[in-house]
Write an enzyme that holds these catalytic residues in place. Structure first.
Site, PDB file in Angstrom:
ATOM      1  N   SER A  96       0.870  -1.186   0.000  1.00  0.00           N
ATOM      2  CA  SER A  96       0.000   0.000   0.000  1.00  0.00           C
ATOM      3  C   SER A  96       0.902   1.229   0.000  1.00  0.00           C
ATOM      4  O   SER A  96       2.068   1.142   0.423  1.00  0.00           O
ATOM      5  CB  SER A  96      -0.866  -0.010   1.259  1.00  0.00           C
ATOM      6  OG  SER A  96      -1.446   1.250   1.488  1.00  0.00           O
TER       7      SER A  96
ATOM      8  N   TYR B 165      -1.450  -1.033  10.742  1.00  0.00           N
ATOM      9  CA  TYR B 165      -1.661  -1.271   9.311  1.00  0.00           C
ATOM     10  C   TYR B 165      -0.495  -0.699   8.501  1.00  0.00           C
ATOM     11  O   TYR B 165       0.067  -1.389   7.640  1.00  0.00           O
ATOM     12  CB  TYR B 165      -2.994  -0.656   8.855  1.00  0.00           C
ATOM     13  CG  TYR B 165      -3.237  -0.877   7.378  1.00  0.00           C
ATOM     14  CD1 TYR B 165      -3.550  -2.148   6.901  1.00  0.00           C
ATOM     15  CD2 TYR B 165      -3.098   0.156   6.462  1.00  0.00           C
ATOM     16  CE1 TYR B 165      -3.733  -2.371   5.537  1.00  0.00           C
ATOM     17  CE2 TYR B 165      -3.283  -0.060   5.102  1.00  0.00           C
ATOM     18  CZ  TYR B 165      -3.608  -1.321   4.650  1.00  0.00           C
ATOM     19  OH  TYR B 165      -3.773  -1.553   3.306  1.00  0.00           O
TER      20      TYR B 165
HETATM   21  N1  NAP Z   1      -8.827  -1.105  -0.705  1.00  0.00           N
HETATM   22  C1  NAP Z   1      -7.842  -0.250  -0.485  1.00  0.00           C
HETATM   23  O1  NAP Z   1      -8.051   0.976  -0.381  1.00  0.00           O
HETATM   24  C2  NAP Z   1      -6.420  -0.757  -0.421  1.00  0.00           C
HETATM   25  C3  NAP Z   1      -5.387   0.162  -0.645  1.00  0.00           C
HETATM   26  C4  NAP Z   1      -4.074  -0.284  -0.574  1.00  0.00           C
HETATM   27  C5  NAP Z   1      -3.795  -1.603  -0.290  1.00  0.00           C
HETATM   28  N2  NAP Z   1      -4.819  -2.482  -0.075  1.00  0.00           N
HETATM   29  C6  NAP Z   1      -4.447  -3.869   0.244  1.00  0.00           C
HETATM   30  O2  NAP Z   1      -4.897  -4.710  -0.799  1.00  0.00           O
HETATM   31  C7  NAP Z   1      -5.235  -5.994  -0.285  1.00  0.00           C
HETATM   32  C8  NAP Z   1      -6.641  -6.345  -0.730  1.00  0.00           C
HETATM   33  O3  NAP Z   1      -7.515  -5.366  -0.233  1.00  0.00           O
HETATM   34  P1  NAP Z   1      -9.025  -5.257  -0.725  1.00  0.00           P
HETATM   35  O4  NAP Z   1      -9.331  -3.817  -0.815  1.00  0.00           O
HETATM   36  O5  NAP Z   1      -9.256  -6.128  -1.880  1.00  0.00           O
HETATM   37  O6  NAP Z   1      -9.746  -5.830   0.593  1.00  0.00           O
HETATM   38  P2  NAP Z   1     -11.123  -6.627   0.734  1.00  0.00           P
HETATM   39  O7  NAP Z   1     -12.069  -6.229  -0.331  1.00  0.00           O
HETATM   40  O8  NAP Z   1     -11.529  -6.465   2.154  1.00  0.00           O
HETATM   41  O9  NAP Z   1     -10.681  -8.170   0.459  1.00  0.00           O
HETATM   42  C9  NAP Z   1      -9.858  -8.827   1.371  1.00  0.00           C
HETATM   43  C10 NAP Z   1      -9.712 -10.282   0.954  1.00  0.00           C
HETATM   44  O10 NAP Z   1      -8.947 -10.957   1.952  1.00  0.00           O
HETATM   45  C11 NAP Z   1      -9.638 -12.146   2.355  1.00  0.00           C
HETATM   46  N3  NAP Z   1      -9.346 -12.467   3.736  1.00  0.00           N
HETATM   47  C12 NAP Z   1      -9.441 -11.655   4.822  1.00  0.00           C
HETATM   48  N4  NAP Z   1      -9.127 -12.324   5.944  1.00  0.00           N
HETATM   49  C13 NAP Z   1      -8.846 -13.595   5.565  1.00  0.00           C
HETATM   50  C14 NAP Z   1      -8.474 -14.772   6.263  1.00  0.00           C
HETATM   51  N5  NAP Z   1      -8.314 -14.796   7.603  1.00  0.00           N
HETATM   52  N6  NAP Z   1      -8.267 -15.901   5.562  1.00  0.00           N
HETATM   53  C15 NAP Z   1      -8.427 -15.930   4.217  1.00  0.00           C
HETATM   54  N7  NAP Z   1      -8.766 -14.835   3.492  1.00  0.00           N
HETATM   55  C16 NAP Z   1      -8.983 -13.688   4.162  1.00  0.00           C
HETATM   56  C17 NAP Z   1     -11.110 -11.787   2.162  1.00  0.00           C
HETATM   57  O11 NAP Z   1     -11.880 -12.958   1.984  1.00  0.00           O
HETATM   58  P3  NAP Z   1     -12.828 -13.634   3.108  1.00  0.00           P
HETATM   59  O12 NAP Z   1     -13.341 -12.558   3.993  1.00  0.00           O
HETATM   60  O13 NAP Z   1     -13.856 -14.310   2.276  1.00  0.00           O
HETATM   61  O14 NAP Z   1     -11.933 -14.595   3.802  1.00  0.00           O
HETATM   62  C18 NAP Z   1     -11.045 -10.999   0.862  1.00  0.00           C
HETATM   63  O15 NAP Z   1     -11.036 -11.883  -0.237  1.00  0.00           O
HETATM   64  C19 NAP Z   1      -5.074  -5.898   1.234  1.00  0.00           C
HETATM   65  O16 NAP Z   1      -3.825  -6.428   1.594  1.00  0.00           O
HETATM   66  C20 NAP Z   1      -5.098  -4.398   1.519  1.00  0.00           C
HETATM   67  O17 NAP Z   1      -4.345  -4.084   2.644  1.00  0.00           O
HETATM   68  C21 NAP Z   1      -6.131  -2.095  -0.136  1.00  0.00           C
END
Ligand code: NAP
Length: 292
Positions: A146, A159
């Site tokens: 990130s 985070y």
């Molecule tokens: N969205 C943003 O603004 C942003 C910005 C920068 C970086 N990121 C990073 O990008 C990555 C993806 O983010 P996103 O926005 O796609 O988040 P998201 O929509 O909340 O998706 C998170 C994913 O992680 C899975 N997950 C969470 N806990 C888990 C566990 N204990 N075991 C297995 N799977 C698990 C969830 O699936 P289940 O709940 O079905 O398990 C889901 O598929 C993260 O690392 C986040 O830090 C996000």
């Protein structure tokens, strides 16, 4: 490698955190190239929907419901791949979560959960599958960091620290394996319109309201393209690049208080532990003047 050895495994793109958000979007992009995609997350409904996306995009989908917080998660994933005659050719580590609020007021277990998922599970998966990639001389790892990884972030301290780890670890591995035919790429997006923003509470902080939000499809395209061209770091979008540059250039004495202010909400509990809202406690004008 002999033809016989080559035939016993089929290369798969393994997307961890594939049930929604950026992981699901990356799975779709890989599927457009006809890839076999293994989708890993906990939610069965989310996995089924992601598998549908993959098939529609022209790929073959396998799903595995797995909690990455389980200590044997990488072994169970390996067993699943072996049982299906697959090898992890590309690993996408997209599972992660964030929490906004002062570290002294957030539940300790939830904060340690971030260490377990964002750091330990990502490291476990990477260390488990990277040696096989190096032995085969192909593939690689795409880790979701990130722009938070470019600076300390008060009011989302753990985070930001977890994403600094992801960036440092991934960039170092990129260098270690670069001459082997394997790529390790860190993707460092700014805010992306996914459930992450709501779940973490980040979406309600001023910082995340100011910054433009990208779509997960855009971030996935850029991430995949950057990974395929062997990049060490991908920062998708102009605004995120600008923030990453400024965050790297500014001294901590300037940027850390600024980020802290932009990520604080007046209703947050005061970090002093009084149990009162910040604005009625250490954040009140009187207290700041030293009256209280
Ligand atoms: N969205 C943003 O603004 C942003 C910005 C920068 C970086 N990121 C990073 O990008 C990555 C993806 O983010 P996103 O926005 O796609 O988040 P998201 O929509 O909340 O998706 C998170 C994913 O992680 C899975 N997950 C969470 N806990 C888990 C566990 N204990 N075991 C297995 N799977 C698990 C969830 O699936 P289940 O709940 O079905 O398990 C889901 O598929 C993260 O690392 C986040 O830090 C996000």
């Amino acid at each position: 490698m002999t033809d016989e050895q080559r035939e016993i495994w089929r290369p798969a793109v393994v997307v961890v955190g594939a049930s929604r958000g950026i992981g699901r979007a990356i799975a779709k992009v890989a599927a457009r190239e006809g890839a076999t995609v293994v989708l890993v997350a906990r939610s069965l409904d989310g996995l089924a929907a992601a598998a549908n996306d993959v098939k529609t995009a022209g790929g073959q989908a396998f799903t595995l419901s797995l909690d990455l917080l389980a200590s044997d998660a990488s072994t169970r994933l390996q067993d699943f791949l072996t049982a299906n005659g697959l090898a992890c050719d590309v690993l996408v580590n997209s599972a992660g979560y964030g929490l906004r609020g002062p570290a002294t007021t957030l539940p300790i277990a939830d904060q340690l959960g971030m260490v377990d998922l964002n750091i330990r599970a990502l490291t476990d998966m990477t260390l488990h599958f990277l040696p096989g990639m190096v032995a085969r001389g192909r593939g690689g790892v795409l880790n979701l960091g990130s722009i938070a990884g470019f600076t300390p972030g008060p009011n989302m301290a753990l985070y930001y620290a977890s994403k600094a780890f992801v960036r440092s670890f991934s960039e170092a591995l990129h260098q270690e394996v670069r001459s082997t035919g394997v790529t390790v790429t860190c993707v460092a997006p700014g805010p992306v319109s996914t459930e992450f923003l709501e779940r973490s509470g980040a979406g309600r902080a001023a910082l995340f309201k100011i910054l433009p939000k990208l779509s997960s499809d855009y971030v996935a395209e850029r991430s995949w393209r950057g990974f395929k061209s062997g990049r060490r770091l991908v920062v998708p979008g102009f605004s995120a690049k600008l923030v990453a540059f400024v965050a790297s250039a500014l001294p901590s004495a300037v940027k850390v208080p600024l980020i802290g202010r932009l990520q604080r909400r007046s209703r947050d509990l005061c970090p002093c532990g009084s149990g009162k809202p910040f604005k009625e406690c250490c954040g009140s004008r009187q207290t700041r003047r030293g009256v209280a």
